[in-house]
Motif scaffolding. Structure first.
Motif, short mmCIF file in Angstrom:
data_model
loop_
_atom_site.label_atom_id
_atom_site.label_comp_id
_atom_site.label_asym_id
_atom_site.label_seq_id
_atom_site.Cartn_x
_atom_site.Cartn_y
_atom_site.Cartn_z
N LEU B 25 0.65 -1.12 0.09
CA LEU B 25 0.15 0.16 0.06
C LEU B 25 0.85 1.31 0.06
N SER B 26 1.87 1.18 0.90
CA SER B 26 2.86 2.31 0.73
C SER B 26 3.48 2.52 -0.44
N LEU B 27 3.87 1.60 -1.17
CA LEU B 27 4.59 1.68 -2.53
C LEU B 27 3.60 2.26 -3.47
N THR B 28 2.31 1.60 -3.35
CA THR B 28 1.11 2.09 -4.29
C THR B 28 0.99 3.50 -3.92
N CYS B 29 1.20 4.00 -2.70
CA CYS B 29 0.94 5.26 -2.52
C CYS B 29 1.91 6.21 -3.09
N LEU B 30 3.20 5.83 -3.14
CA LEU B 30 4.22 6.62 -3.61
C LEU B 30 4.23 6.65 -5.27
N LEU B 31 3.91 5.36 -5.67
CA LEU B 31 3.63 5.16 -7.19
C LEU B 31 2.66 6.12 -7.80
N ALA B 32 1.60 6.40 -6.78
CA ALA B 32 0.48 7.22 -7.30
C ALA B 32 0.77 8.79 -6.99
N GLY B 33 2.02 8.72 -6.66
CA GLY B 33 2.50 10.31 -6.46
C GLY B 33 1.69 10.96 -5.24
N GLY B 34 1.45 10.20 -4.08
CA GLY B 34 0.69 10.79 -3.15
C GLY B 34 1.64 10.56 -1.84
N HIS B 35 1.38 11.45 -0.80
CA HIS B 35 2.21 11.49 0.51
C HIS B 35 1.33 10.53 1.40
N LEU B 36 2.11 10.01 2.34
CA LEU B 36 1.57 8.86 3.20
C LEU B 36 1.60 9.36 4.53
N LEU B 37 0.24 8.82 5.32
CA LEU B 37 0.45 9.00 6.69
C LEU B 37 0.17 7.85 7.45
N ILE B 38 1.31 7.60 8.38
CA ILE B 38 1.15 6.33 9.16
C ILE B 38 0.83 6.68 10.46
N GLU B 39 -0.23 5.83 10.96
CA GLU B 39 -0.78 6.17 12.22
C GLU B 39 -0.60 5.02 13.02
N ASP B 40 0.04 5.03 14.21
CA ASP B 40 0.03 4.04 14.86
C ASP B 40 0.98 4.08 16.20
N LEU B 41 0.90 3.30 17.10
CA LEU B 41 1.58 3.52 18.50
C LEU B 41 2.94 3.56 18.33
#
Lengths: 657, 297
Positions: B25-41
């Motif tokens: 999913l992260s790679l997909t996000c980067l391939l789509a040219g988007g920024h990624l938000l990771i939310e976790d502990l």
């Protein structure tokens, strides 16, 4: 509709408004207290909602219910027919509002209200009623749309949508109207009291009968002549003939059986015409003096009044032929002579004295004596004659001298009989008003008239109209010219409002068209119309087949547009894929609407491990066909479709044993 | 190309154990040219994931720890007067990198947050009237901690919309946990990773993702999804989010080795695209099960 809506204030107000409109339209048909009570319940419901008061308790409603039942019983007594039922329905429908909390109640009220709109046509089927019924229908449909939506919408949106829906139903309505096979006679019966309001000629004549009728502007019948309209003074529309005198009342002979039909000879041109007779709940069919050919629905009495086989409860239309030059009944049988000379003895001594003084004169001279008396003495033609005393004819002839056609006709016949000349009264209508818009004659209740016939040797029954002696204008130009006390006449029969009259004539020609083509579209007319249209003899079977085909056609066309609009047409690959799905559904394997072909294939493959490869291949093929582009290689798509078809054809699922 | 993508995923998986889905999913996000938000502990591997991606993709990587006293200049950079040159010299901040890890973004003040978010949208920063373009490609991988909200400035929905995806990493499964405890994988192995691709390859991959075919039928489905969110939630997906959904689905289809998008691609990326945009519980499940793929019944 997934989530059910709760009833909002807006929904309730919309419903209340709709019901108010329906109540307003129905108010002439119900007692005033029913209208007021219903308005009261509506206001009560409104206030409950407005101030968030608690709904009334069940026992309160039961008490109100009993009270209403009792009031209806008192108002209508034992006559529980159409009017009472309508009142009950209206007041109960508005009472239902007080326990309308859920959507179900709301829908129930709407359905009852639809029915109430339908009931309008039990009272009246005119074009006005039809037009009046449209707004409530649109409002009701809008209410239904309103509650089937998730959120309340603007009234404009609801009304425009419901109007659109009503308009879309017009083609189907027209098809059903034109093609639905008509059965002879009315489709359903209406309780007796439905006919109580009809007016028309009675079967007896008393002072006041006809003058009362004259104040009614309702249309009695309309006549369309094949050729020119005869002169007003020839337009005697023959109704019941009265022979028997009993005190102030003149009646039809009680025993007509065995009476010989009077002989009729006609000369000159005959006049053909078509009459559209409004319902009057009696048997008379009005015909121009003297009828020579009869409509199918009736027969002639011995004295040439036409009567129908059944009471006229719906509007009827019949063709007839008459001749205004005639000689009727040249021989008078003994029985007829006795009947036409009968009078109650011991009354009206002054009239008797007068008649006795004419004993030496010939019958013709006696007639002239009587007519010249009417002409020369100060007799006045009026709609509001004074009340007559114990010897009414003495009082009228020598004292008041104010009367209407019924006074002149009865006193003339009475005089003739006292003087030994056989005479009888004929009732009916005289004259009529020509409507240039439709080219037909309108005859109203206000044209009701009574005249006389006397029997003379060698001449037979001769029509004498004593009213003409008093007021020639009545016969020459119609009643509106003849009366001095003009204001008593109904407004449409008067001549002093030319614009109003013109508007009325326009409206009446529309109404006449409506009567002829919409209400008068009976079995006969339907066959004629369809046969003319198709050029062949139409059978009932044809009509049913056409009707069904036409409706199916409308449905196909409609669904085509709907499908097209929603992209619901399956393409080639979807069709093949659905064949495959049909095979899988045999073992209860069905995709969810939100499940893609690939996900479904994975799920199916778990259920059918042996077919795993096949299933995945089909899903991949389908997905490629459905979602890939074949712009560069259209041939490949055909090959792929073929491949998918082959795979699907070869695909076999065995139902689990 | 397919092999490159597979190799990237494989390499990243050797560091982030048992999280192939999140990596993809992260790679997909980067391939789509988007920024990624990771939310976790804390300690779930957010930073490791970001670092790993930068490493395998052969991109420059900077990390900025966001705190409440962080100023915009600390991120963007500052002009300092150079006495020898007698002029102002621009000293670029950590944002001038290809992958920026904005750690705990919700701890910074709104002022700093918006400076970053502006750069994310415009791919350049303007200082003293001079526009300084950011390197290409440029990604922000931000992390935020869903709990311990005291002293944080949660990103408003409008800002959240700038992130194409939000993902959660979650605890590792039993097998991966054991491997981690045995020192296989984890942060220490990041530096040992070889770069599999470089910036140029990534840009090419991005372009290729945009050429993945989207059929009319699929657009119908996309529109149905977007429309559903607009009629069933107080605020639905924005046009930007809708476009992002399409781009992400294309990138996902490419990762799957297909040159056209199928509904399953959309469904795979949809949860991480809509959950931070729509309010409510279980929104992804609701949207996915209520919208049918084709309009036929």
């Amino acid at each position: 509709m997934s989530a059910k809506r709760t009833l909002s204030t807006q929904d309730l107000r919309f419903l209340l408004f709709t019901l108010a409109v329906i109540l307003a339209i129905h108010s002439p048909n119900i007692p005033l207290w029913v209208t007021l009570t219903s308005i009261g319940f509506g206001i009560w419901r409104y206030l409950l909602d407005r101030f968030k008061w608690p709904m009334p308790k069940t026992w309160t409603l039961v008490a109100i219910n009993l009270l209403i039942g009792l009031s209806l019983l008192i108002t209508f007594r034992h006559q529980f027919g159409r009017d009472a039922s309508l009142s009950l329905l209206i007041v109960m429908c508005s009472l239902k509002l007080l326990e309308t909390k859920t959507l179900r109640d709301y829908i129930l009220v709407i359905v009852i209200a639809y029915f109430l709109v339908g009931i309008l046509f039990l009272f009246n089927q005119s074009i006005t009623t039809f037009l009046l019924s449209i707004p409530p229908l649109a409002l009701l449909t809008a209410s239904l749309i309103n509650i089937s939506l998730k959120e309340p919408k603007q009234y404009q949106f609801l009304l425009s949508l419901s109007s659109k829906m009503l308009l879309q139903s017009v083609p189907v309505m027209l098809i059903l109207f034109v093609l639905f096979p008509r059965i002879p006679g009315p489709l359903w019966g209406v309780p007796q009291d439905a006919n109580s309001g009809m007016t028309g000629l009675g079967d007896s004549l008393q002072f006041g009968n006809i003058s009362r009728l004259t104040k009614n502007s309702a249309i009695a019948f309309r006549v369309k002549f094949k050729e020119a309209v005869p002169d007003n003074r020839h337009l005697y529309w023959r109704g019941p003939v009265l022979w028997h005198q009993y005190k102030r009342e003149w009646l039809m002979p009680s025993k007509q059986i065995g009476m010989q039909q009077e002989a009729l000879e006609v000369k000159g041109l005959s006049i053909a015409y078509t009459i559209t007779l409004e319902p009057h709940n009696r048997l008379w069919l009005l015909m121009l003096d003297m009828p020579t050919s009869l409509p199918k629905i009736g027969k002639l009495t011995h004295d040439y009044s036409a009567i129908s086989n059944d009471p006229i409860r719906t509007r009827v239309r019949y063709d007839a032929v008459s001749n205004i030059n005639y000689q009727l009944g040249t021989t008078l049988s003994e029985r007829e002579r006795i009947m036409s000379l009968q009078i109650t003895e011991g009354e009206n001594p002054r009239t008797l004295q007068l008649a006795k003084s004419w004993q030496t004169l010939s019958p013709t001279e006696k007639i002239n004596q009587a007519l010249s008396m009417f002409r020369n003495e100060p007799f006045i033609y009026t709609l509001s004659p004074p009340i007559l005393g114990d010897n009414p004819l003495d009082d009228f002839l020598f004292n008041t001298r104010k009367g209407f056609c019924e006074h002149y006709a009865t006193s003339f016949v009475y005089l003739m009989r006292l003087a030994g000349v056989p005479a009888r009264i004929v009732t009916g209508y005289q004259g009529g008003e020509f409507n240039p818009n439709g080219g037909y004659l309108i005859v109203r209740q206000s044209d009701a008239h009574a005249w006389t016939e006397v029997w003379l040797e060698n001449q037979g029954w001769v029509r004498i109209d004593p009213t003409a002696a008093v007021s020639p204008e009545r016969i020459e130009q119609g009643i509106s010219e003849a009366l001095g006390d003009y204001d008593l006449l109904p407004i449409f029969a008067r001549h002093d409002y030319p614009l109003l009259r013109k508007a009325f004539l326009n409206f009446d020609s529309i109404n006449n068209g409506w009567n002829q083509w919409v209400l008068g579209y009976n079995d006969e007319k339907q066959f004629d119309f369809l046969s003319n249209l198709t050029g062949k003899n139409v059978t009932l079977q044809d009509m049913i087949i056409w009707m069904i085909s036409a409706i199916v056609l409308v449905m196909i066309i409609t669904s085509y547009f709907l499908f097209k609009k929603a992209h619901l047409m399956r393409n080639q690959s979807q069709k093949i894929y659905h064949q495959y799905l049909a095979k899988l559904s045999k073992i209860q394997l069905k995709p969810y609407p939100h499940e893609g072909a690939l996900d479904f294939a994975i799920r199916s493959a778990i259920a059918l491990p042996a077919l795993r490869d096949e299933i995945m291949q089909i899903a991949n093929h389908y997905n490629t066909l459905q979602y890939d582009t074949f712009e560069k290689s259209p041939d490949k798509k055909m090959l792929m479709l073929q491949a998918l078809q082959n795979r699907v054809n070869a695909f076999k699922v065995e139902a689990p044993t | 190309m397919q092999t490159t993508i597979d190799a990237i995923i494989k390499a990243a998986s050797s560091v982030i154990l048992g999280k192939e889905q999140q990596i993809k999913l992260s790679l997909t996000c980067l391939l789509a040219g988007g920024h990624l938000l990771i939310e976790d502990l804390p300690g779930m591997g957010k930073t490791t994931l970001a670092h790993t991606l930068a490493q395998v993709l052969g991109l420059s990587f900077r990390r900025a720890q966001f705190t409440s006293d962080l100023l915009p200049a600390d991120i963007i950079g500052v002009s300092v007067y150079d006495q020898t040159a007698a002029s102002f010299q621009f000293h670029p901040g950590p944002i001038f990198t290809q992958v920026l890890l904005a750690d705990e973004i919700n701890r910074a003040t709104p002022k700093t947050q918006s400076a970053l978010l502006e750069a994310m949208e415009e791919y350049q920063v303007t200082i003293d009237g001079h526009a300084h373009p950011l390197p290409k490609p440029f990604f922000v991988i931000a992390t935020q901690n869903p709990k311990h909200h005291i002293g944080t400035f949660p990103l408003p929905e409008s800002q959240l919309d700038r992130f194409l995806m939000r993902i959660q990493i979650g605890y590792p499964d039993e097998k991966s946990e054991r491997a981690l405890l045995q020192d296989k994988g984890g942060r220490l192995s990041v530096n040992l990773l070889k770069s599999i691709s470089d910036a140029e390859t990534l840009i090419k991959l991005q372009q290729q993702a945009q050429s993945i075919h989207v059929s009319e039928a699929l657009l119908d489905y996309l529109q149905a999804l977007i429309q559903y969110t607009r009629t069933h939630f107080s605020s639905g997906l924005s046009p930007r989010a809708g476009l992002g959904l399409r781009q992400a689905a294309q990138a996902w289809a490419m990762c799957e080795g297909r040159d056209f998008v199928i509904p399953e691609d959309v469904q795979a990326v949809l949860p991480s695209i809509i959950t931070h945009r729509l309010l409510g519980d279980n929104v992804a499940h609701q949207v996915l099960t209520q919208v049918s793929i084709s309009k036929q019944t």
